[in-house]
Scaffold this active site. Sequence first.
Site, PDB file in Angstrom:
ATOM      1  N   GLU A 104      54.979 -20.954  -2.235  1.00 47.11           N
ATOM      2  CA  GLU A 104      53.778 -20.762  -3.053  1.00 47.11           C
ATOM      3  C   GLU A 104      54.043 -21.119  -4.516  1.00 47.11           C
ATOM      4  O   GLU A 104      55.161 -20.982  -5.001  1.00 47.11           O
ATOM      5  CB  GLU A 104      53.380 -19.280  -3.037  1.00 47.11           C
ATOM      6  CG  GLU A 104      53.148 -18.744  -1.661  1.00 47.11           C
ATOM      7  CD  GLU A 104      52.924 -17.239  -1.655  1.00 47.11           C
ATOM      8  OE1 GLU A 104      52.661 -16.694  -0.596  1.00 47.11           O
ATOM      9  OE2 GLU A 104      53.015 -16.613  -2.726  1.00 47.11           O
ATOM     10  N   CYS A 117      53.716 -20.669 -12.233  1.00 43.71           N
ATOM     11  CA  CYS A 117      54.752 -19.847 -11.604  1.00 43.71           C
ATOM     12  C   CYS A 117      55.236 -20.572 -10.346  1.00 43.71           C
ATOM     13  O   CYS A 117      54.431 -20.857  -9.460  1.00 43.71           O
ATOM     14  CB  CYS A 117      54.136 -18.495 -11.257  1.00 43.71           C
ATOM     15  SG  CYS A 117      55.251 -17.428 -10.342  1.00 43.71           S
ATOM     16  N   CYS A 124      63.473 -15.200   0.637  1.00 45.18           N
ATOM     17  CA  CYS A 124      64.382 -14.600  -0.341  1.00 45.18           C
ATOM     18  C   CYS A 124      65.319 -13.654   0.384  1.00 45.18           C
ATOM     19  O   CYS A 124      64.927 -12.991   1.337  1.00 45.18           O
ATOM     20  CB  CYS A 124      63.586 -13.835  -1.396  1.00 45.18           C
ATOM     21  SG  CYS A 124      64.609 -13.175  -2.739  1.00 45.18           S
ATOM     22  N   CYS A 128      64.067  -6.759  -1.916  1.00 47.87           N
ATOM     23  CA  CYS A 128      63.360  -5.737  -2.707  1.00 47.87           C
ATOM     24  C   CYS A 128      62.281  -5.101  -1.820  1.00 47.87           C
ATOM     25  O   CYS A 128      61.513  -5.805  -1.160  1.00 47.87           O
ATOM     26  CB  CYS A 128      62.752  -6.355  -3.963  1.00 47.87           C
ATOM     27  SG  CYS A 128      64.008  -7.046  -5.061  1.00 47.87           S
ATOM     28  N   CYS A 131      58.373  -5.976  -2.163  1.00 45.41           N
ATOM     29  CA  CYS A 131      58.035  -7.391  -2.341  1.00 45.41           C
ATOM     30  C   CYS A 131      57.703  -8.053  -1.009  1.00 45.41           C
ATOM     31  O   CYS A 131      58.442  -7.911  -0.032  1.00 45.41           O
ATOM     32  CB  CYS A 131      59.209  -8.109  -3.003  1.00 45.41           C
ATOM     33  SG  CYS A 131      58.982  -9.892  -3.133  1.00 45.41           S
ATOM     34  N   GLY A 184      61.690 -16.346  -4.053  1.00 44.01           N
ATOM     35  CA  GLY A 184      63.115 -16.651  -4.122  1.00 44.01           C
ATOM     36  C   GLY A 184      63.810 -16.076  -5.335  1.00 44.01           C
ATOM     37  O   GLY A 184      63.180 -15.611  -6.278  1.00 44.01           O
ATOM     38  N   SER A 216      63.344 -15.767 -13.951  1.00 42.32           N
ATOM     39  CA  SER A 216      63.364 -14.335 -13.654  1.00 42.32           C
ATOM     40  C   SER A 216      64.375 -14.059 -12.547  1.00 42.32           C
ATOM     41  O   SER A 216      64.341 -14.682 -11.488  1.00 42.32           O
ATOM     42  CB  SER A 216      61.965 -13.892 -13.203  1.00 42.32           C
ATOM     43  OG  SER A 216      61.992 -12.532 -12.809  1.00 42.32           O
TER      44      SER A 216
HETATM   45  N1  SAH Z   1      63.900 -13.034  -7.618  1.00 40.34           N
HETATM   46  C1  SAH Z   1      63.362 -13.051  -8.960  1.00 40.34           C
HETATM   47  C2  SAH Z   1      61.968 -13.659  -9.035  1.00 40.34           C
HETATM   48  C3  SAH Z   1      61.032 -13.112  -8.044  1.00 40.34           C
HETATM   49  S1  SAH Z   1      59.447 -12.479  -8.259  1.00 40.34           S
HETATM   50  C4  SAH Z   1      63.334 -11.653  -9.507  1.00 40.34           C
HETATM   51  O1  SAH Z   1      63.629 -10.730  -8.768  1.00 40.34           O
HETATM   52  O2  SAH Z   1      63.062 -11.495 -10.683  1.00 40.34           O
HETATM   53  C5  SAH Z   1      59.032 -12.200  -9.899  1.00 40.34           C
HETATM   54  C6  SAH Z   1      58.750 -10.735 -10.205  1.00 40.34           C
HETATM   55  O3  SAH Z   1      57.733 -10.168  -9.378  1.00 40.34           O
HETATM   56  C7  SAH Z   1      59.981  -9.846 -10.038  1.00 40.34           C
HETATM   57  O4  SAH Z   1      60.079  -8.997 -11.156  1.00 40.34           O
HETATM   58  C8  SAH Z   1      59.636  -9.067  -8.792  1.00 40.34           C
HETATM   59  O5  SAH Z   1      60.356  -7.863  -8.723  1.00 40.34           O
HETATM   60  C9  SAH Z   1      58.150  -8.886  -8.965  1.00 40.34           C
HETATM   61  N2  SAH Z   1      57.423  -8.480  -7.752  1.00 40.34           N
HETATM   62  C10 SAH Z   1      57.700  -8.750  -6.480  1.00 40.34           C
HETATM   63  N3  SAH Z   1      56.787  -8.183  -5.663  1.00 40.34           N
HETATM   64  C11 SAH Z   1      55.892  -7.542  -6.446  1.00 40.34           C
HETATM   65  C12 SAH Z   1      54.713  -6.777  -6.203  1.00 40.34           C
HETATM   66  N4  SAH Z   1      54.288  -6.543  -4.978  1.00 40.34           N
HETATM   67  N5  SAH Z   1      54.070  -6.281  -7.274  1.00 40.34           N
HETATM   68  C13 SAH Z   1      54.510  -6.516  -8.535  1.00 40.34           C
HETATM   69  N6  SAH Z   1      55.599  -7.233  -8.829  1.00 40.34           N
HETATM   70  C14 SAH Z   1      56.300  -7.741  -7.798  1.00 40.34           C
END
Ligand code: SAH
Length: 369
Positions: A104, A117, A124, A128, A131, A184, A216
Amino acid sequence: MRMQIALPTATSEQRSLLEMDLAQLADYLTTLGQPGFRARQVWEWIYKRFAGDFAAMTNLPKELRARLEAEATIAPLRLVTEIVSRDRDTVKALFQLHDGQTIEAVLMLYDERRTLCISSQAGCAMGCTFCATAQGGLARNLTPGEIVAQVLYFARYLADPSLPPMTAVTRPTTVTNIVLMGMGEPLHNYANVWTALRRLTDADAFGLGARHITLSTVGLAPGIDRMADEELQIGLAVSLHAPNDELRTQLVPVNKGYPIDEVLAAVRRYIAKTNRRVTFEYALMAGINDTPALAQELAAKLQGLLCHVNLIPLNPIPDSKYQPTSDADAARFAQILRDAGIPTTVRLRRGIEINAGCGQLRRAVSKTT
Ligand code: SAH
């Protein structure tokens, strides 16, 4: 609302010119019997004029265009679906790669900026727990060309005068900012991501200023150290989400390998070397990480760091125990940080109705198809 821009589909047998630097492109075109100046012509069509296919490259000989059409590609992404938000200021695209994987990218239009973005991996591995991308695990790394192609797709989209203006503001015509905050973990695909970043910042290629790009990371400390030594001034954002190891490990399991103090030590080294302000991302989840006590603990942890905290109300994902914090609780959390001298913003939720949260569109589409 959907819009489709027809792009030829890449196959795995085709040579992707987006994987080549200028010298490699020149070598390839030489094998096709082309003169030396040809590479720069093709390069400019790709990176300066955002050609979508070889047919558009009108100053190339017809036979060469046909030959390239047959054996090469500049379009490694096939658009699966594209969704525009109700306010017409957020566009989300789901792309399919030649091996069927999907990724995406999201374009956000602001008055002065057009921020894109992009994804760095299909899936990934970081896991987390809040996520959507994490739920499917890692499929594979994206190649440099697949990363760059996401930018070129939207550069073409913004530059195309035949597409209607998206918002009331003056029609945006170029990508001004890029964030590696899609699917990712960019520091888990370091080499390919940096090859792509060099292409995107190269004045002879896409030519975006490195300071307009933010990477990020979940907090892979060795990758942060490596980034600090890079010549390119790419911005750093770190996904913290909790101020102590016990809570962070629940939300961000890689915290076991790189606990908070190690991540912050790497961030300190990064700031000492680069003198650049680092962003900490913190997704607020009701009753989980949004209490005043945790805000105070976070403020104490970040004291003295050249940083900025970006509070993100959680994008709720299906089948999840986590819910977004209320606006009032988010404001209270932000105020505690500010009172402690930590610059803090609460990020506007963009595109929530179009599943613009990380990994959400892919999930929604795969559930319905
Ligand atoms: N792997 C990288 C980039 C991924 S996503 C990282 O971890 O930073 C970018 C941001 O979106 C990250 O801060 C991630 O924790 C956040 N994110 C992921 N899922 C989310 C959700 N459901 N709501 C809000 N933020 C989210």
